[in-house]
Design a protein around this motif. Structure first.
Motif, PDB file in Angstrom:
ATOM      1  N   GLY A  36       0.794  -1.219   0.000  1.00 12.92           N
ATOM      2  CA  GLY A  36       0.000   0.000   0.000  1.00 12.92           C
ATOM      3  C   GLY A  36       0.824   1.265   0.000  1.00 12.92           C
ATOM      4  O   GLY A  36       0.273   2.357   0.041  1.00 12.92           O
ATOM      5  N   GLN A  37       2.146   1.125  -0.063  1.00 14.28           N
ATOM      6  CA  GLN A  37       3.030   2.294  -0.076  1.00 14.28           C
ATOM      7  C   GLN A  37       3.682   2.476  -1.435  1.00 14.28           C
ATOM      8  O   GLN A  37       3.793   1.536  -2.235  1.00 14.28           O
ATOM      9  CB  GLN A  37       4.127   2.164   0.981  1.00 14.28           C
ATOM     10  N   VAL A  38       4.126   3.719  -1.697  1.00 15.04           N
ATOM     11  CA  VAL A  38       4.904   4.025  -2.892  1.00 15.04           C
ATOM     12  C   VAL A  38       6.115   4.850  -2.478  1.00 15.04           C
ATOM     13  O   VAL A  38       6.065   5.599  -1.495  1.00 15.04           O
ATOM     14  CB  VAL A  38       4.082   4.800  -3.946  1.00 15.04           C
ATOM     15  N   SER A  82       6.521   1.094  -6.481  1.00 14.90           N
ATOM     16  CA  SER A  82       5.169   1.023  -5.959  1.00 14.90           C
ATOM     17  C   SER A  82       4.824  -0.355  -5.446  1.00 14.90           C
ATOM     18  O   SER A  82       5.114  -1.369  -6.089  1.00 14.90           O
ATOM     19  CB  SER A  82       4.166   1.428  -7.046  1.00 14.90           C
ATOM     20  N   SER A  84       1.540  -0.417  -4.353  1.00 18.33           N
ATOM     21  CA  SER A  84       0.139  -0.023  -4.294  1.00 18.33           C
ATOM     22  C   SER A  84      -0.534  -0.335  -5.617  1.00 18.33           C
ATOM     23  O   SER A  84       0.060  -0.151  -6.686  1.00 18.33           O
ATOM     24  CB  SER A  84       0.031   1.482  -4.010  1.00 18.33           C
ATOM     25  N   GLN A  86      -2.939   1.369  -6.695  1.00 22.35           N
ATOM     26  CA  GLN A  86      -3.466   2.629  -7.207  1.00 22.35           C
ATOM     27  C   GLN A  86      -2.431   3.481  -7.936  1.00 22.35           C
ATOM     28  O   GLN A  86      -2.789   4.419  -8.645  1.00 22.35           O
ATOM     29  CB  GLN A  86      -4.050   3.440  -6.040  1.00 22.35           C
ATOM     30  N   PHE A  87      -1.151   3.157  -7.755  1.00 20.33           N
ATOM     31  CA  PHE A  87      -0.096   3.953  -8.369  1.00 20.33           C
ATOM     32  C   PHE A  87       0.933   3.043  -9.015  1.00 20.33           C
ATOM     33  O   PHE A  87       1.206   1.940  -8.532  1.00 20.33           O
ATOM     34  CB  PHE A  87       0.598   4.834  -7.315  1.00 20.33           C
ATOM     35  N   ASN A 106       2.021   6.424   2.103  1.00 21.29           N
ATOM     36  CA  ASN A 106       0.846   5.572   2.025  1.00 21.29           C
ATOM     37  C   ASN A 106      -0.038   6.074   0.901  1.00 21.29           C
ATOM     38  O   ASN A 106      -0.112   7.286   0.642  1.00 21.29           O
ATOM     39  CB  ASN A 106       0.086   5.584   3.354  1.00 21.29           C
ATOM     40  N   GLU A 107      -0.721   5.188   0.237  1.00 25.37           N
ATOM     41  CA  GLU A 107      -1.467   5.556  -0.971  1.00 25.37           C
ATOM     42  C   GLU A 107      -2.551   6.605  -0.712  1.00 25.37           C
ATOM     43  O   GLU A 107      -2.921   7.354  -1.619  1.00 25.37           O
ATOM     44  CB  GLU A 107      -2.081   4.308  -1.611  1.00 25.37           C
TER      45      GLU A 107
END
Length: 341
Positions: A36-38, A82, A84, A86-87, A106-107
């Motif tokens: 969930g992190q980038v 990434s 995540s 989402q990214f 965090n995203e």
């Protein structure tokens, strides 16, 4: 691969004007990403007057910085790794990760921006909190009407220059106060302000306001406070509105700022004086952003940026805010995009 991060921290709380002792560059390794992190590589950081207030250990509308912690503020970066959904690598994102070269976010802390719509820097300026501050402060509190006179202090800054243009869009007569002939020329020739006042060369500000505002002042967008604002308040019309955005003239004072009492003027003129921050309007940001983008695309809004290069120059760029060394939005370029198409 281990990545060495550089961060600028608050080394000590300043008394008066911040200096080289206020900030310190520290180095630390970037930790492994969790789900969930980038990992973001910083491209641009914003330096803003409100940051001075956060260096004080006192109650305000936002938490103060902690000594030893990174200076938090608006920044744009590029995702280089990434974990995540989402990214992806190469995404350009904006967040409040502040004065550091890398950040494991965090995203939910960041949002993606589209570099094809406008230069990415505009999301820290005219299309970001700067533009939104001008938009809501002027239109929601100032409520300028066609033919009214709008006066703006700090008019060549990022917020002030946006306020003046929006006021012109609404049909007002606009007078800007700034600190050099170059800035006054910029306001009048490039942004379409009707009049300008160089406060550094004027001997009697109240008389100059009277001269440049023969019909009085209906809206005063206050970015600076102090003696300039004292002078403008003497020229208010009945039912004038005063959005109070900033008081940069007092941010580095070591003693309490004391000036004329405003209550009598507000009563006599039935005037409204209201402080605000952009955060008051967070639920309406999409509305403001959409309108600002439309005006920008239509050529009704212009902007200028003062961009300094080099991570190590962030503190000096911040101090430039209090010396009047910038026109428009002041940014620091930290690095180039790595995955640009």
């Amino acid at each position: 691969m281990t990545i060495l991060n550089q961060q600028i921290i608050l080394a000590e709380r300043p008394k008066g004007m911040p200096d080289t002792r206020t900030f310190k560059i520290v180095e630390k390794n970037v930790e492994e990403l969790e789900k969930g992190q980038v990992l973001i590589k910083t491209l641009l950081v914003s330096v803003d007057p409100y940051m001075r207030g956060r260096m004080q250990d006192e109650e305000s509308y936002i938490e103060p910085y902690e000594v030893g912690q990174v200076i938090e503020g608006g920044a744009i970066g590029e995702v280089i790794e990434s974990k995540s959904d989402q990214f992806k690598q190469g995404d350009v994102v904006i967040g409040m990760f502040g004065w550091q070269k890398y950040y494991a976010a965090n995203e939910k802390e960041i949002r993606k921006i589209d570099p094809s719509l406008a230069p990415i820097s505009t999301h820290l300026g005219i299309l970001g909190l700067t533009g939104l501050t001008a938009y809501f402060g002027l239109l929601d509190i100032g409520k300028p009407k066609k033919g009214e006179t709008v006066v703006i202090s700090g008019a060549a800054g990022a917020v002030g220059s946006s306020v003046g243009q929006i006021a012109k869009i609404k049909g007002a007569r606009v007078v800007g106060i700034a600190g050099s002939d170059e800035k006054i020329s910029y306001l009048k020739k490039e942004l379409g302000f009707d009049e300008g006042i160089n406060y550094r060369t004027v001997k009697d500000m109240a008389s100059e306001i009277r001269l440049k505002c023969p019909d009085g002042v209906d809206v005063y967008f206050d970015n600076v406070g102090g003696e300039i604002s004292d002078a403008v308040l003497t020229q208010l019309n009945r039912f004038a509105r005063i959005p109070v955005c900033g008081a940069i003239s007092s941010y580095n004072l070591e003693e309490a700022d004391i000036g004329p009492r405003v209550q009598g003027t507000l009563i006599k003129k039935s005037a409204l004086m209201q402080g605000f921050t952009a955060g008051n309007y967070s639920d309406r940001f999409p509305e403001g952003a959409k309108q600002l983008a439309q005006w920008l695309q239509e050529g009704k809004l212009k902007y200028r940026e003062t961009i300094k290069a080099g991570f190590e120059n962030i503190p000096s760029a911040f101090l430039d805010l209090f010396k009047g060394n910038n026109i428009g939005k002041l940014l620091v370029k930290v690095s180039e995009r790595q995955y640009e198409d």
